[in-house]
Design a protein around this motif. Structure first.
Motif, mmCIF file in Angstrom:
data_model
loop_
_atom_site.group_PDB
_atom_site.id
_atom_site.type_symbol
_atom_site.label_atom_id
_atom_site.label_comp_id
_atom_site.label_asym_id
_atom_site.label_seq_id
_atom_site.Cartn_x
_atom_site.Cartn_y
_atom_site.Cartn_z
ATOM 1 N N ARG A 187 0.824 -1.214 0.000
ATOM 2 C CA ARG A 187 0.000 0.000 0.000
ATOM 3 C C ARG A 187 0.860 1.266 0.000
ATOM 4 N N LEU A 188 2.081 1.134 0.512
ATOM 5 C CA LEU A 188 2.980 2.297 0.558
ATOM 6 C C LEU A 188 3.571 2.611 -0.810
ATOM 7 N N ARG A 205 6.380 8.346 6.037
ATOM 8 C CA ARG A 205 6.173 8.991 4.740
ATOM 9 C C ARG A 205 5.638 10.421 4.932
ATOM 10 N N ASN A 252 3.792 4.525 6.923
ATOM 11 C CA ASN A 252 2.927 5.636 6.546
ATOM 12 C C ASN A 252 3.258 6.883 7.356
#
Lengths: 265, 278
Positions: free
Chosen positions: A132-133, B56, B53
């Motif tokens: 998903r990244l 990021r 995430n």
């Protein structure tokens, strides 16, 4: 009070506190920050005070502590789950010798090819989840997500049915009239308590039942139901208050006893 | 294809887990143990995904010098430090154990002196906000709020030493308190001419008051009388009315979980798959 006056007072208080800390460290029982243990205590105290500073207002100290908390706690859970799940469950099955190198006390058992493939599938699914990244092909992560959601749905359906429905109904079906052990007269305390329990559950359920308009007898039962639910919320609230205050006492104990050593250990 | 396959997987795994409850034989018997490990592994990857995430977002913020980038930098540094010392289990010196709880690891020290103080102070901070919430909740604006207030008040008293002390020095205080409350309710209801409630509340109130006066008489003449104590009252509240409310809520939640699980397994609920544009 003007903003500048307010700021000046804060700077004076902070300066006085810093000066007192220096003097107390130099001449008092407080541990200096020049040893590993002392440095740890000072860092912990600084972070605790930074978080508590939010009580005054949102400020840079609080923001620093908050940002650090986010980063450190996220990494902590990653490390924990990596060692506990990825090494202990996955690596040990797929590549036993590598797992043994990492954790020498691990007991390695022979596994058959079917089991190996099962865990290989887990690895593939895991990689698909992390996919998903990646900038493209995020939809690939839906497959392992579907496994997680399907597993949780199937598991919770039966588990909740047994523990939160069947068991709760079973334990609610108790005698409404309790007799004394000799069997002669009614045990009023137990009888009234049991009626409260059974009636409370029924009225609470009636409150949650919206298919019938809450009027007449049904409305009165529903009203009683919300009272019972309010007692439950009140009890939960009381326990929450106690828990939070206990945590606060713990932090104060750390600051005044472990760090500043104002009170003897 | 992008949605049909995940829907089928959800249906398959959900059904297998339901069947495994009813069929305690091979291969369904394995579903419980092997699937729970499979789930733990996937959950570990999900945590990795969450961490990735987070990084990021914060690395982008730092790279683009967006507002508050310095705080993001602290997050990144804290994250990488904990990650490196934890994954490599960096030791402070010679160490015998290899578990993460080993006090000779940098990770343990980071936990002890950084994460634990941050975590517990963050939760302790809530004590102050709970205090302000208490103030709002404890203004008995209506009957429901009064019930909440009374329950919380007695729990706080009964689960601390003060409750025991009050009833030890002032026996019968609980009976008198409830007699006053019931008397007030009866008086309030008399204005609405609810005579049944007035009679019931008044009778119970008078009974409690009479019992207390009788009890004082017994005690003064050298006898023994068992008054209601706050800890006893709290135990009764916890076992009966509190439990009744909790059970009603649990049964309600359970019915909700069952219906939601069925919706997910049968593919009616699809929000977890995200939008079609992905």
């Amino acid at each position: 009070m003007e903003a500048t006056t307010k700021k000046t007072i804060i700077y004076i208080v902070l300066g006085a506190f810093a000066l007192w800390l220096i003097l107390w460290t130099a001449f008092g029982p407080m541990e200096s920050p020049f040893s590993w243990q002392g440095l740890g205590l000072w860092v912990a105290a600084f972070l605790s005070l930074s978080i508590l500073s939010f009580l005054y207002d949102d400020n840079p100290f609080y923001k620093v502590a908050e940002s650090l908390f986010i980063g450190v706690s996220a990494a902590y859970y990653i490390v924990y789950s990596t060692w506990n799940a990825l090494v202990n469950y996955l690596l040990v099955k797929l590549w036993p010798s590598a797992a043994k190198n990492l954790i020498p006390e691990l007991e390695i058992k022979e596994i058959h090819i079917g089991e190996w493939l099962w865990y290989f599938l887990a690895l593939v699914m895991g990689i698909m989840l992390v996919w998903r990244l990646a900038p493209k092909g995020g939809w690939i992560s839906r497959w392992p997500l579907a496994v997680l959601v399907g597993w949780a749905a199937g598991m919770n359906l039966t588990r909740y049915l047994v523990s939160d429905f069947t068991k709760q109904v079973q334990t609610t079906l108790i005698p409404l009239v309790v007799l004394q052990p000799d069997g002669g007269s009614i045990a009023w305390y137990e009888t009234l308590s049991n009626i409260t329990l059974v009636g409370g559950v029924l009225c609470g359920l009636i409150y949650f039942f919206f298919s019938v308009e809450h009027k007449g007898v049904f409305g009165k039962a529903s009203r009683l139901g919300i009272w019972i639910i309010m007692i439950t919320f009140g009890a939960a609230f009381g326990y929450t208050v106690m828990g939070r205050v206990a945590l606060l006492v713990g932090r104060m104990e750390f600051l005044f006893v472990d760090w500043m050593r104002i009170v003897a250990q | 294809m992008k949605k049909q396959v995940p829907l089928f997987i959800t249906f398959l795994f959900g059904t297998v887990m339901i069947l495994a409850t009813f069929i305690p034989h091979y291969p369904f018997k394995l579903a419980d143990t092997e699937m729970s490990m499979f789930f733990d592994i996937l959950a570990a990857f999900a945590i990795l995904l969450g961490g990735g995430n987070l990084m990021r977002i914060h690395v982008t913020k730092v790279a683009k010098h967006k507002k508050g980038w310095a705080y993001s930098l602290i997050t990144v540094v804290g994250f990488l430090t904990m990650l490196i010392v934890g994954l490599f289990k960096l030791p402070l010196g010679p160490t015998s154990g290899v578990g993460l709880e080993n006090s000779q690891l940098y990770m343990y020290k980071l936990y002890q002196f950084v994460l634990r103080p941050l975590q517990s102070t963050m939760f302790a901070l809530l004590a102050f906000y709970v205090a302000s919430a208490s103030y709002r909740a404890f203004r008995a604006k209506n009957r429901e709020a009064t019930m909440l207030l009374l329950a919380a008040f007695f729990i706080l008293l009964g689960r601390t030493l003060i409750g025991t002390a009050i009833t030890a020095y002032l026996p019968g205080i609980v009976e008198i308190f409830f007699a006053i409350v019931l008397g007030w309710v009866a008086w309030d209801q008399s204005k609405s001419k609810n005579w049944v409630i007035v009679g019931l509340m008044g009778a119970i109130g008078l009974f409690l008051l009479g019992r207390t006066i009788y009890g004082y008489g017994v005690v003064l003449t050298g006898g023994e009388m068992e008054f209601i104590t706050i800890p006893k009252l709290v135990n009764w509240i916890m076992i009966y009315p509190q439990m009744a409310g909790q059970r009603a809520i649990m049964i309600g939640i359970c019915l909700g979980v069952i219906s939601m699980s069925l919706r997910i397994i049968l593919g009616v609920e699809r929000s977890y798959l995200g939008s079609d544009t992905e």
